[in-house]
Design a protein around this motif. Structure first.
Motif, short mmCIF file in Angstrom:
data_model
loop_
_atom_site.label_atom_id
_atom_site.label_comp_id
_atom_site.label_asym_id
_atom_site.label_seq_id
_atom_site.Cartn_x
_atom_site.Cartn_y
_atom_site.Cartn_z
N VAL A 306 0.83 -1.21 0.00
CA VAL A 306 0.00 0.00 0.00
C VAL A 306 0.86 1.26 0.00
CG1 VAL A 306 -1.76 1.31 1.23
CG2 VAL A 306 -1.89 -1.20 1.16
N GLU A 307 1.79 1.34 0.93
CA GLU A 307 2.59 2.55 1.06
C GLU A 307 3.42 2.84 -0.20
OE1 GLU A 307 5.71 5.25 1.77
OE2 GLU A 307 6.06 3.08 1.56
N PRO A 308 4.09 1.82 -0.80
CA PRO A 308 4.83 2.10 -2.04
C PRO A 308 3.92 2.56 -3.18
CG PRO A 308 5.60 0.05 -1.06
CD PRO A 308 4.37 0.46 -0.30
N LEU A 309 2.65 2.10 -3.15
CA LEU A 309 1.74 2.49 -4.24
C LEU A 309 1.51 4.00 -4.21
CD1 LEU A 309 0.20 0.98 -6.48
CD2 LEU A 309 -1.82 1.03 -5.02
N TYR A 310 1.48 4.59 -3.03
CA TYR A 310 1.34 6.05 -2.93
C TYR A 310 2.53 6.75 -3.60
CZ TYR A 310 -2.48 5.62 0.49
OH TYR A 310 -3.68 5.35 1.11
N ARG A 311 3.66 6.07 -3.68
CA ARG A 311 4.87 6.67 -4.26
C ARG A 311 5.08 6.26 -5.72
NH1 ARG A 311 8.95 4.36 -2.07
NH2 ARG A 311 8.03 2.97 -0.52
N GLY A 312 4.08 5.61 -6.32
CA GLY A 312 4.15 5.25 -7.74
C GLY A 312 4.90 3.97 -8.01
N ILE A 313 4.94 3.05 -7.03
CA ILE A 313 5.69 1.80 -7.15
C ILE A 313 4.75 0.64 -6.81
CG2 ILE A 313 7.64 0.45 -6.28
CD1 ILE A 313 8.89 3.21 -5.48
N ALA A 314 4.75 -0.42 -7.62
CA ALA A 314 3.82 -1.52 -7.38
C ALA A 314 4.40 -2.84 -7.85
CB ALA A 314 2.50 -1.26 -8.10
N ALA A 315 3.80 -3.93 -7.35
CA ALA A 315 4.10 -5.28 -7.84
C ALA A 315 2.84 -5.84 -8.49
CB ALA A 315 4.54 -6.18 -6.69
N HIS A 316 3.03 -6.78 -9.42
CA HIS A 316 1.89 -7.36 -10.15
C HIS A 316 2.25 -8.80 -10.47
CE1 HIS A 316 -0.93 -8.19 -13.43
NE2 HIS A 316 -1.57 -7.09 -13.15
#
Length: 880
Positions: A306-316
């Motif tokens: 969740v927190e990295p997603l706020y910074r434009g970083i994600a896993a898929h």
């Protein structure tokens, strides 16, 4: 119908391949469109939809993945209106009478099973076109057969539009579809609207991978002397943050960063630390969207994501909750995610274009071991780079790793796509469904229309040509024997064999007689004295008939056998060994005057030496009596006569009137060899072409053993009709288990767990704190004997369909059905959220089939409905 106004439908210039494809559809042909990812293939499918709507007909749009079906549903609802679009996947069905139906390819294949092949059943009434998106999925080892069946079974009046990434043998695919379905045009393009630049990243930075002509490795990246011997260690891998910083510095974000492991993707997100890749405006949009999502789905937030997603970083990857993956996809499409660490499944059609793709490794682990990427796998991932209408150029970055470097990357970047291969495999469902509506002969004809059969035929063309060449040779060879009675050849060859055997025996007898004589001679010669009469013939005496001679002297030889100095009746001196003496005539008195003879002084004292005698030896030579050859032993003489008789019989044999018998025999043997080769080639061709049909017949035999098929009528029994309605890895096993009666007394929650045991496969190291109830354990225990029987009979026929009966993780399904909270469920197992959802969805897919199984009991149908209702809730339910 007049052609649609393309300028009105697509107010932008169309590429040549798009115009060609539209022209083919307007001409009433099917089309196979092969073009790179991101080149605009979907536009052809959209045109097919516009065209069908204008004709007041329907379109089926099929995809290989439910996630892709859901995405297409949303796209088409927005483009054509929600009322015009329906969805059919394994566990979702709505608006199924709409003119545009999005579905998985399996669903389309299943529809076609419901009627005679080639006829239009009620389920596909009014369908003008079927779009087979991601048609290259025919290469998929587990599910590729579905595309072949769909093409074979589809009525010829329905247009097919296959949308595929570039493959090496699209011409073969097109030709096959033309043969089994109808006129089909190949539309091929290698042009990319957004060109790609291949780059290589190492510790020194990011460099062009290829030369200016994009044909070979950039000379700057060629290994220097000593590099090949440099030992690499795992520490040589590039840090994730370093690679991303290089991309950011060069304004190459957003990027899809492919990593071939879930753990690797999650670890990479963590390794990014606190780095933020978005500006204030993007951060605000992210916060608003993410917060709203979490408010609606409080259980969907994934720890560490969740927190990295706020910074434009994600896993898929497959281990992530589908709802969370859908959020990541949405944010990425909006340009708010700058880097997504993904497994290669992201390359399979999901619309997530990026400016850059990073391929972290050029090899991966598979269930068949560690191997390099194929060209198609590499190109599929590379093709996600470059956003049409947004980027002038897309970038594909490969990395220096401990195991691969720039050479391997350049080889893949310059490789052509792999060819499509057939994955066509008959299964129980195919057998039962075909035999419900077709005769055995008709089923055989359909099986032999597969792409695999077509490719086998192409591969066997050299053998078939060789067969024709052999036929021509055989015909030419046979003309030379038109007047020859085969009995003559046979009897002559038998006589030859007899002669050969008699000669072998004669030779043996002669050797045996010679050995006996040789031993006695050797002994006698040790005591022979000068003047003894003997006969010479051997390697040291070059004469045709035995030479009468007199022993003059002896010289020491090897061992006990001396060298002999002899004077021949021809007045020549010879130095010989005892092996050169064929007889010692002891009954003849020895010659006088021999003691005074001396051999020529220039003659060396070794065997094989010979010299002319002089006047002093002439008188002695003339006294040497003329003797006949040594007597032949009676048994040797008998066999010599037999050999002579057979030789005479061969000389007067009737075959001699047709020419040289030896030549005729050779020709006859060559003819027999050609005929044998022809038979072997013909059998090889037959086996290759009949491979699928032989597998089909094996499945028939198994189904007859389980009384699913009537062995006389070749029609499914009631049990067979039930199993025909089942879809899965092993329809026979699933049908037998469900109709066994062992599950009838279970509760819906227990029934869900029991059904999960039949369709799921989990790793051996999986654990869960939930145990199944005794009733489920007893029901599954009752299936063990049946399972053993299925495995044994399949093994006998070398059939390898899985016969699942899993026990691990079943408690998860049962307790989820009892209503356990999602967060609590996830905390009590080692499985990732995505894996849990996949197990539950596979179970749900199977449960949704059971109410439609003919002859199933009302109790079983009600259990399946109730169990489906219990487990089909967020996050298992597809939200579309």
């Amino acid at each position: 119908m007049s052609d649609l106004d393309l300028n009105q439908l697509f107010p932008f210039p169309l590429d040549d391949f798009q115009q060609d494809a539209i022209a083919a559809l307007n001409a009433g042909k099917s089309a196979i469109v092969c073009a790179p990812t991101g080149s605009g293939k979907t536009l052809i499918g959209e045109y097919a939809i516009y065209r069908a709507l204008a004709n007041e007909q329907r379109v089926f749009y099929t995809t290989p993945l439910k996630a892709l079906s859901n995405q297409k549903l949303r796209d088409f609802q927005e483009q054509f209106g929600p009322e015009n679009v329906g969805l059919l996947t394994g566990d979702l069905s709505f608006n199924r009478d709409a003119p545009i139906i999005v579905m998985t390819t399996e669903i389309f294949r299943n529809m076609l099973y419901g009627t005679r092949i080639g006829e239009v059943g009620t389920s596909i009434q009014g369908v003008q076109t079927v779009v087979l998106d991601e048609c290259h999925y025919m290469n998929d080892r587990q599910r590729g057969t579905v595309w072949e069946e769909s093409i074979i079974y589809c009525p010829p009046e329905i247009q097919l539009v296959g949308l595929s990434a570039t493959v090496a043998n699209s011409d073969q695919l097109t030709d096959w579809i033309s043969q089994v379905h109808g006129p089909t045009e190949r539309i091929y393009s290698e042009h990319r609207p957004v060109p790609l630049q291949f780059l290589f990243c190492n510790r020194k930075g990011v460099f062009p991978l290829l030369d200016k002509q994009n044909q070979r490795l950039n000379s700057r990246l060629k290994p220097q002397r000593g590099d090949k011997n440099r030992r690499r260690s795992r520490r040589d891998g590039l840090a994730i943050s370093y690679v991303v910083s290089q991309l950011r510095k060069r304004e190459m974000l957003p990027a899809i960063y492919f990593i071939f492991s879930r753990r690797g993707c999650d670890r990479s997100v963590k390794d990014m630390g606190n780095l933020s890749l978005v500006n204030e405006e993007e951060a605000a949009q992210l916060k608003q969207t993410i917060d709203e999502f979490l408010r609606q789905n409080p259980d969907a937030g994934r720890e560490g994501q969740v927190e990295p997603l706020y910074r434009g970083i994600a896993a898929h990857h497959a281990g992530i909750l589908p709802a969370w993956k859908a959020l990541v996809e949405q944010l990425f499409q909006r340009g708010l995610i700058k880097v997504v660490f993904a497994t290669e499944t992201l390359a399979a059609g999901i619309n997530m274009p990026a400016r850059t793709t990073v391929i972290s490794s050029l090899s991966k682990r598979t269930d068949r071991g560690h191997r390099l990427l194929t060209a198609s796998e590499f190109l599929q991932m590379a093709g996600r780079a470059g956003r049409r209408g947004m980027d002038e150029q897309g970038y594909v970055v490969t990395l220096d790793t401990p195991f691969e470097g720039a050479i391997e990357a350049a080889n893949l970047a310059t490789s052509k796509a792999d060819p499509l291969v057939s994955q066509f495999t008959p299964n129980y469902g195919m057998v039962l469904n075909l035999l419900q509506t077709h005769s055995l002969d008709e089923a055989k004809e359909l099986i032999e229309r597969s792409f695999g059969q077509y490719l086998a035929g192409l591969g066997l063309r050299p053998q078939q040509q060789a067969l024709q060449d052999l036929d021509a040779e055989i015909t030419a060879a046979q003309t030379k024997f038109e007047q020859v009675d085969p009995e003559y050849l046979s009897s002559y060859e038998k006589l030859q064999q007899r002669l050969k055997e008699e000669r072998r025996i004669l030779k043996t007898l002669q050797q045996q007689a010679g050995d006996v004589q040789s031993k006695s001679l050797t002994l006698a010669l040790q005591f022979a004295v000068a003047g003894s009469i003997l006969q010479l013939k051997g390697p040291n005496v070059p004469v045709s008939d035995p030479l009468n001679a007199v022993l003059v002297n002896k010289l020491p030889g090897p061992g006990k056998a001396p060298y002999l100095i002899c004077l021949g009746a021809n007045n020549r001196w010879y130095i010989v060994t005892t092996k050169d003496v064929v007889s010692l005539r002891g009954e003849i008195p020895r010659l006088e005057g021999v003691d005074s003879l001396t051999p020529p002084p220039e003659m060396p004292p070794k065997p094989g030496q010979t010299r002319n005698g002089g006047p002093e030896t002439e008188a002695v030579a003339q006294q040497i009596p003329g003797l006949a050859a040594p007597d032949i032993p009676p048994e040797v003489q008998e066999w010599q006569e037999r050999v002579a008789d057979i030789t005479a019989e061969l000389e007067r044999h009737p075959l001699t009137q047709f020419g040289n018998p030896g030549t005729l025999i050779k020709r006859a043997k060559r003819l027999a060899r050609l005929q044998r080769q022809r038979q072997e080639r013909e059998e090889s061709i037959r086996v290759n072409l009949a491979r699928h049909w032989e597998a089909f017949l094996d499945l028939i035999d198994i189904l007859i053993e389980f009384e699913c098929l009537d062995g006389l009528s070749m029609k499914p029994t009631l049990l067979g009709e039930s199993i025909a309605a089942v879809r899965g890895d092993n329809e026979l096993w699933l049908g037998l288990a469900i109709t066994s009666g062992l599950f009838d007394s279970l509760t819906p929650e227990q029934f869900a767990a029991a059904c999960a045991a039949l369709v799921m496969e989990v790793r051996s190291d999986t654990w869960t704190r939930y145990a199944i109830t005794p009733e489920v354990e007893e029901a599954l225990g009752g299936l063990r004997g049946l399972r053993r029987q299925v495995i044994q009979i399949q093994w006998r026929y070398q059939v390898a369909f899985p016969v699942w009966l899993e026990w691990d993780a079943l408690g998860l399904v049962e307790y989820w059905a009892y209503g356990v909270d999602w967060t609590e469920l996830c905390e009590n197992t080692s499985l990732d959220e995505g894996d849990i959802v996949r197990i539950l969805r596979r179970t749900l897919d199977f449960l949704s089939q059971i109410p439609h199984i003919p002859h199933a009991s009302p109790e079983i149908r009600r259990l399946a409905w109730d169990a489906s209702e219990l487990i089909n809730r967020f996050p298992v339910r597809d939200e579309v």
